[in-house]
Scaffold this motif. Structure first.
Motif, PDB file in Angstrom:
ATOM      1  N   PRO A 165      21.751 -32.522 -92.033  1.00  0.00           N
ATOM      2  CA  PRO A 165      20.806 -33.239 -92.901  1.00  0.00           C
ATOM      3  C   PRO A 165      19.408 -32.632 -92.801  1.00  0.00           C
ATOM      4  O   PRO A 165      19.082 -31.929 -91.837  1.00  0.00           O
ATOM      5  N   ARG A 166      18.610 -32.915 -93.800  1.00  0.00           N
ATOM      6  CA  ARG A 166      17.227 -32.474 -93.774  1.00  0.00           C
ATOM      7  C   ARG A 166      16.475 -33.213 -92.661  1.00  0.00           C
ATOM      8  O   ARG A 166      16.835 -34.316 -92.279  1.00  0.00           O
ATOM      9  N   GLN A 167      15.416 -32.561 -92.169  1.00  0.00           N
ATOM     10  CA  GLN A 167      14.639 -33.172 -91.091  1.00  0.00           C
ATOM     11  C   GLN A 167      13.177 -32.764 -91.242  1.00  0.00           C
ATOM     12  O   GLN A 167      12.863 -31.575 -91.379  1.00  0.00           O
ATOM     13  N   ARG A 168      12.304 -33.762 -91.219  1.00  0.00           N
ATOM     14  CA  ARG A 168      10.890 -33.473 -91.380  1.00  0.00           C
ATOM     15  C   ARG A 168      10.339 -32.727 -90.169  1.00  0.00           C
ATOM     16  O   ARG A 168      10.832 -32.902 -89.053  1.00  0.00           O
ATOM     17  N   PRO A 169       9.303 -31.900 -90.365  1.00  0.00           N
ATOM     18  CA  PRO A 169       8.740 -31.164 -89.229  1.00  0.00           C
ATOM     19  C   PRO A 169       8.073 -32.100 -88.238  1.00  0.00           C
ATOM     20  O   PRO A 169       7.557 -33.158 -88.604  1.00  0.00           O
ATOM     21  N   GLY A 170       8.100 -31.719 -86.974  1.00  0.00           N
ATOM     22  CA  GLY A 170       7.426 -32.491 -85.940  1.00  0.00           C
ATOM     23  C   GLY A 170       6.077 -31.872 -85.619  1.00  0.00           C
ATOM     24  O   GLY A 170       5.561 -31.029 -86.340  1.00  0.00           O
ATOM     25  N   VAL A 187       3.892 -17.366 -82.177  1.00  0.00           N
ATOM     26  CA  VAL A 187       3.239 -17.146 -83.473  1.00  0.00           C
ATOM     27  C   VAL A 187       4.062 -17.758 -84.600  1.00  0.00           C
ATOM     28  O   VAL A 187       3.526 -18.456 -85.479  1.00  0.00           O
ATOM     29  N   MET A 188       5.362 -17.530 -84.594  1.00  0.00           N
ATOM     30  CA  MET A 188       6.218 -18.071 -85.642  1.00  0.00           C
ATOM     31  C   MET A 188       6.270 -19.593 -85.581  1.00  0.00           C
ATOM     32  O   MET A 188       6.360 -20.270 -86.612  1.00  0.00           O
ATOM     33  N   ALA A 189       6.216 -20.157 -84.370  1.00  0.00           N
ATOM     34  CA  ALA A 189       6.220 -21.618 -84.231  1.00  0.00           C
ATOM     35  C   ALA A 189       5.007 -22.230 -84.922  1.00  0.00           C
ATOM     36  O   ALA A 189       5.108 -23.268 -85.582  1.00  0.00           O
ATOM     37  N   VAL A 190       3.857 -21.576 -84.791  1.00  0.00           N
ATOM     38  CA  VAL A 190       2.639 -22.081 -85.429  1.00  0.00           C
ATOM     39  C   VAL A 190       2.696 -21.869 -86.939  1.00  0.00           C
ATOM     40  O   VAL A 190       2.358 -22.765 -87.726  1.00  0.00           O
ATOM     41  N   LEU A 191       3.142 -20.672 -87.375  1.00  0.00           N
ATOM     42  CA  LEU A 191       3.161 -20.359 -88.802  1.00  0.00           C
ATOM     43  C   LEU A 191       4.154 -21.227 -89.576  1.00  0.00           C
ATOM     44  O   LEU A 191       3.948 -21.511 -90.757  1.00  0.00           O
ATOM     45  N   THR A 192       5.231 -21.633 -88.925  1.00  0.00           N
ATOM     46  CA  THR A 192       6.275 -22.404 -89.615  1.00  0.00           C
ATOM     47  C   THR A 192       6.221 -23.892 -89.280  1.00  0.00           C
ATOM     48  O   THR A 192       7.166 -24.624 -89.575  1.00  0.00           O
ATOM     49  N   ALA A 193       5.129 -24.336 -88.674  1.00  0.00           N
ATOM     50  CA  ALA A 193       5.052 -25.721 -88.204  1.00  0.00           C
ATOM     51  C   ALA A 193       5.232 -26.732 -89.320  1.00  0.00           C
ATOM     52  O   ALA A 193       5.760 -27.823 -89.101  1.00  0.00           O
ATOM     53  N   GLY A 194       4.814 -26.409 -90.538  1.00  0.00           N
ATOM     54  CA  GLY A 194       4.884 -27.367 -91.628  1.00  0.00           C
ATOM     55  C   GLY A 194       6.162 -27.336 -92.432  1.00  0.00           C
ATOM     56  O   GLY A 194       6.330 -28.137 -93.363  1.00  0.00           O
ATOM     57  N   LEU A 195       7.083 -26.425 -92.106  1.00  0.00           N
ATOM     58  CA  LEU A 195       8.319 -26.311 -92.875  1.00  0.00           C
ATOM     59  C   LEU A 195       9.311 -27.404 -92.489  1.00  0.00           C
ATOM     60  O   LEU A 195       9.432 -27.763 -91.310  1.00  0.00           O
ATOM     61  N   GLU A 196      10.029 -27.912 -93.477  1.00  0.00           N
ATOM     62  CA  GLU A 196      11.145 -28.810 -93.212  1.00  0.00           C
ATOM     63  C   GLU A 196      12.138 -28.083 -92.308  1.00  0.00           C
ATOM     64  O   GLU A 196      12.421 -26.899 -92.500  1.00  0.00           O
ATOM     65  N   ARG A 197      12.661 -28.780 -91.299  1.00  0.00           N
ATOM     66  CA  ARG A 197      13.395 -28.120 -90.221  1.00  0.00           C
ATOM     67  C   ARG A 197      14.677 -27.428 -90.678  1.00  0.00           C
ATOM     68  O   ARG A 197      14.989 -26.328 -90.224  1.00  0.00           O
TER      69      ARG A 197
END
Length: 409
Positions: free
Chosen positions: A201-206, A79-89
Motif C-alpha cells: 500500500p501507499r505510505q506517506r513520508p515520515g 544525501v539521498m535520504a534528505v533529497l527524497t524525504a518528501g516522496l511517498e514511500r
C-alpha cells in the motif's frame, strides 16, 4: 551488508488498520529487494578475476569497483535520504528498485571497465535509497507492537544473500560468465519491483533528519568513537574479502570451484555471529562483545598471515577455520556496534544507525582500496597483516573510547 533505520514515522489510523499478518506478509517483496541488493554487493568479490580478464584491466583496478560502490553508498545514503524525504514511500521504493534493476542490466551489457564503473555507481545510489526506505516502510507498517518483526524481514533478505545469494552468484558466474550474474540479479530486482507495485500500500513520508542534524550528532565524542570503530572494523574485513578468491587460490591452492563452498561457510558463520552477538550484547554489554569480537577477528587475520608462509596443504588447515572465525566475529561486531549506538542515544537511534551504515560502507571502501594497494605491489600474502592493522586500530579505538562511553555502552 547491514541494518539501516531511518527516522521512524508514526502510523496514521488508516495505516493502523493494515498492520496484521497479511500486511506483514506483503513485506516479502522488500525482503526480495534486500536479497538482490545484498547478493550483488557481495558476490562481485568472487567475480573479480574473471572481470579483470574480460575487461582487460588489472586486479587492483577491478577491486576499485568495490571501492567506488562503497564510497558512493557511504556518501549517497544520507544525501539521498534528505533529497527524497518528501516522496511517498512506495513511490520511492519503486524508483530505487527500478534504478537498481537498470543498473544491473547496464552492468551486464556494458563493453568496458568505465561503463561497469558507472553502472556500479548507479547501483550504489539505488541501494542507498532503497535500504533505509525499506526499513522505514516496514517499521511504519508493522506499528509499535510489530516493529521488530517487520524490520527483521529486511535483515533476513541481507542474511540470506550472504548465506545463499553470494555462493550461488559465484557458481552462476563460473558456469555462465560474470555477466549472467548481473542479469540474474536484475531479474530478482524486477520481481521485487512488481511485488512492491502490486502488493504494497501507499505510505506517506515520515520525518527525516537533515544533514545538519546528522553532522551535529557526529560531533559527539562518544558517538564519533563508535563510528570510527565501525569504519576500522569493516576496513579490515574488506581488505581480505575483496580479494578472497585470489588469496585462497594463491595461499592454499584452492581453485575457483572451492570458492562457493568457502563463501557459504563464511556466510553461515556470519549469520550465526549476527544472531548470537545481539543476545550476548544484552547480557554482557555491547562494548564487551565488540572487544571480544575484535580480538577474534584480529586472531583470524594473524592466522591468514601465518597461512601465507606455509605450504598449500598446511595453509589450508589454518586458513579454513580462520575464515569461519572471521565471518563469525566480523558480522557479530556490526550488531554489537548498533547496540552501542542505541544505548548511547536511544532517542537519536534512527539517525545514529543510519550514520553507522555510512561508516560501514566507508570502511568497505577503505579496505578495498588498501587491498588494491597490496595486490598492485605483488604482496598478496600481506593482506592478512594489513587487515590485522585495521583490527588492532579498531580495538584500540574501543579501549581508548573513555570511561563515559564504556559505562553507557
Amino acid at each position: 551488508m547491514t541494518r539501516t533505520y531511518p527516522v521512524l514515522q508514526e502510523l496514521t489510523p488508516e495505516r493502523a488498520q493494515a498492520t496484521g499478518a497479511d500486511s506483514l506478509a506483503s513485506l516479502i517483496w522488500l525482503t526480495l529487494g534486500a536479497f538482490a541488493i545484498g547478493t550483488e554487493g557481495f558476490m562481485i568479490a568472487g567475480l573479480l578475476p574473471a572481470l579483470a580478464r574480460d575487461l582487460n584491466v588489472g586486479l587492483p583496478a577491478a577491486g576499485h569497483l568495490v571501492t567506488a560502490f562503497s564510497l558512493a553508498y557511504a556518501i549517497g545514503a544520507p544525501v539521498m535520504a534528505v533529497l527524497t524525504a518528501g516522496l511517498e514511500r512506495r513511490r520511492l521504493l519503486v524508483v530505487a528498485m527500478g534504478g537498481f534493476a537498470l543498473g544491473n542490466l547496464l552492468a551486464a551489457l556494458v563493453p568496458n571497465y568505465t561503463g561497469l564503473l558507472a553502472a556500479r555507481l548507479l547501483l550504489a545510489l539505488s541501494a542507498a535509497s532503497f535500504m533505509p526506505a525499506a526499513s522505514g516502510y516496514a517499521a511504519a507498517l508493522g506499528g509499535p507492537e510489530r516493529r521488530g518483526r517487520a524490520l527483521s524481514t529486511i535483515t533476513t533478505g541481507l542474511t540470506l544473500a550472504i548465506i545463499a545469494g553470494v555462493p550461488l552468484g559465484v557458481l552462476v558466474g563460473q558456469g555462465f560468465g560474470w555477466r549472467a550474474t548481473f542479469f540474474g540479479v536484475a531479474g530478482l530486482a524486477v520481481f521485487s519491483l512488481l511485488g512492491i507495485l502490486v502488493r504494497l500500500p501507499r505510505q506517506r513520508p515520515g520525518v527525516t533528519a537533515g544533514l545538519g542534524e546528522r553532522l551535529a550528532l557526529a560531533k559527539r565524542r562518544d558517538i564519533l568513537g563508535v563510528l570510527v570503530t565501525s569504519v576500522l572494523t569493516v576496513a579490515g574485513t574488506f581488505t581480505v574479502y575483496t580479494y578472497l578468491s585470489v588469496f585462497i587460490a594463491g595461499v592454499a591452492g584452492l581453485g575457483p570451484q572451492a570458492l562457493a563452498p568457502v563463501l557459504l561457510g563464511f556466510g553461515l558463520a556470519s549469520a550465526i555471529g549476527t544472531q548470537l552477538s545481539g543476545s550476548a550484547a544484552d547480557r554482557w554489554g555491547a562494548r564487551s562483545i565488540v572487544i571480544v569480537g575484535g580480538g577474534l577477528a584480529l586472531l583470524a587475520y594473524l592466522a591468514f598471515s601465518l597461512s601465507a608462509a606455509l605450504e598449500p596443504a598446511r595453509a589450508m588447515l589454518v586458513l579454513l577455520p580462520a575464515i569461519l572465525i572471521w565471518g563469525f566475529a566480523s558480522w557479530g561486531l556490526i550488531t554489537a556496534q548498533q547496540a552501542r549506538l542505541v544505548t548511547l542515544a536511544p532517542a537519536l537511534a534512527p539517525i545514529s544507525l543510519s550514520m553507522n551504515s555510512s561508516a560501514i560502507y566507508l570502511g568497505s571502501a577503505m579496505g578495498a582500496a588498501a587491498g588494491a594497494v597490496v595486490i598492485s605491489n605483488g604482496a598478496m600474502g600481506q593482506l592478512g597483516w594489513v587487515a590485522a592493522g585495521f583490527a588492532l586500530a579498531a580495538l584500540l579505538s574501543v579501549l581508548l573510547s573513555g570511561s563515559r562511553t564504556s559505562s553507557r555502552s
